[in-house]
Write an enzyme that holds these catalytic residues in place. Structure first.
Site: not given
Lengths: 219, 235
Positions: A55-56
């Protein structure tokens, strides 16, 4: 040797991850949480294409890098160094969560502190003790198509974790589709349906599961 | 119009004041605007509200501004790995608004796009929803989240051209892009500044319109929070 006398009962962390991996399907885009869920990556069937989302801002997480390939600009959501694959792509955090919240990610495997019989999940905060923040967990449970929670069946004190109602602050309400513990697997076909006990770990009985679970479920 | 400044201190001149709101890029220690954070620390500006996914670690990144008590409030999704943060928070010295990571990114994006608020499913039925408007669309509940409009954005890029067109590298893009767009002024630090015309216009991640001031921050000694490696298979 002592080891030979150890009773094999229930699943180890690795075996729980292995069980979760059985839920993968060819072509799936998957987000794996920190801890046991990360281990699921080790059990993706060879013949299957599964793309891991971080998700980064990355699709296509590769394995940990070799020592001479370590790159501070290339980390996963747990802030560990990773590597890229030929099919990887990078994007910003808003784009990353647009794909999560927009329902484009097929499956998320997350850890849990408590799951309620109605599918509520608590996994981000223990008031007065653990105050680190929810990170992307609330977005994942709200947006990803299928949510699997992998957790020990009982807490370190022996308290059930699959319970009638969560006592800890919620990560999401009515969001969990499947629970994999060291003792058993519970699933519900649809939100609103009760969870069903669908599998027992080796050597575990229905009675033991019943004894260690306060949530209502069907057998 | 010259966007390039000789250093972080010069680039921040006239932009800092007590009580202001700053949006900062970075995820953990990856892609953090470290030169600009150092200059903000050195300026002594205080009572800051900072919107940033994380709060650095004890002596790195925004952790430096926490240690010098320049921060009044953090808007973040995850603040583990920071003992000083925890201490100040538990002692009631630091205000924290926990904001889900995707909501935070979208709040920056929305703020930068002139969208004052948006509805999202994230956080419905949790503490995050407290005090927020709930609206039902097609039978499902959503909560209203506000866009973030910061006084200043500080970001870290990889390469920029002299006009401020900017590219990021790998997962160091993260919050740097949405953060850049939501500030009234955006100051960027990069590893390399190249002449106009050297970057492929099709490959610009952040168009120059979003970058007001630019510095060359190199050389960098990039920090790693958790180094994980695998062994080479022996033949």
């Amino acid at each position: 040797m002592m080891a030979t006398q150890v009773e094999t009962r229930g699943w180890t962390r690795e075996q729980m991850a292995q069980r979760a991996a059985k839920e993968l399907r060819d072509g799936f885009y998957v987000n794996l949480g920190i801890g046991i869920p990360t281990l699921v990556a080790n059990y993706v069937p060879k013949a299957m294409t599964v793309t891991l989302q971080s998700e980064n801002g990355m699709l296509g997480i590769g394995p940990f890098p070799y020592e001479d390939e370590v790159d501070p600009d290339l980390i996963n959501a747990g802030k560990q160094t990773i590597s890229e694959l030929p099919q990887s792509s990078y994007f910003d955090s808003a784009q990353s969560f647009a794909m999560i919240r927009g329902g484009h990610v097929d499956l998320a495997v997350l850890g849990g502190m408590e799951v309620s019989q109605d599918g509520d999940l608590a996994n981000w905060m223990v008031p007065g003790k653990m105050i680190k923040g929810m990170g992307g967990a609330m977005d994942l449970v709200a947006g990803v198509q299928k949510i699997i929670v992998v957790m020990e069946h009982v807490s370190k004190n022996g308290d059930p974790k699959f319970i009638p109602e969560c006592t800890l602050p919620l990560t999401g309400k009515n969001v969990v589709d499947m629970i994999i513990t060291d003792l058993a697997v519970f699933q519900r076909e649809e939100h609103g349906h009760p969870f069903k006990l669908i599998e027992l770990a080796p050597g575990v009985t229905r009675d033991e599961v019943r004894e260690k679970t306060t949530a209502r479920y069907v057998e | 119009m010259q966007k390039i400044y000789p250093n972080a201190e010069a680039a921040l001149e006239g932009l800092l004041r007590d009580g202001m709101t700053i949006a900062a890029g970075g995820f953990g220690l990856c892609g953090i605007p470290e030169r600009l954070i150092d200059a903000i620390q050195a300026s002594g500006v205080k009572d800051l509200t900072i919107a940033s996914n994380n709060a650095g670690i004890d002596n790195e990144g925004l952790g430096k501004l926490l240690r010098t008590r320049q921060v009044k409030k953090m808007i973040s999704s995850y603040v583990g790995e920071n003992k000083e943060f925890e201490r100040q928070f538990l002692a009631g010295e630091l205000e924290v608004e926990f904001c889900p990571q995707g909501t935070l990114a979208e709040r920056m994006r929305a703020g930068g796009a002139g969208i004052p608020g948006f509805y999202t499913k994230t956080g419905v039925g949790t503490q995050v929803a407290e005090g927020k408007e709930v609206k039902s669309f097609d039978g499902e509940d959503y909560i209203l989240e506000r866009g973030i409009r910061a006084d200043l954005s500080v970001i870290k890029g990889w390469k920029a051209d002299e006009s401020g067109n900017l590219m990021f590298r790998k997962t160091a893009r993260n919050f740097n892009l949405p953060a850049a767009t939501c500030g009234k002024m955006c100051v960027a630090e990069v590893e390399e500044i190249v002449p106009v015309g050297s970057l492929d216009p099709d490959c610009i991640h952040l168009p120059s319109i979003y970058v007001n001031r630019l510095i060359l921050g190199a050389p960098y000694d990039k920090k790693i929070e958790f180094k994980t490696v695998r062994e080479r298979e022996t033949a």
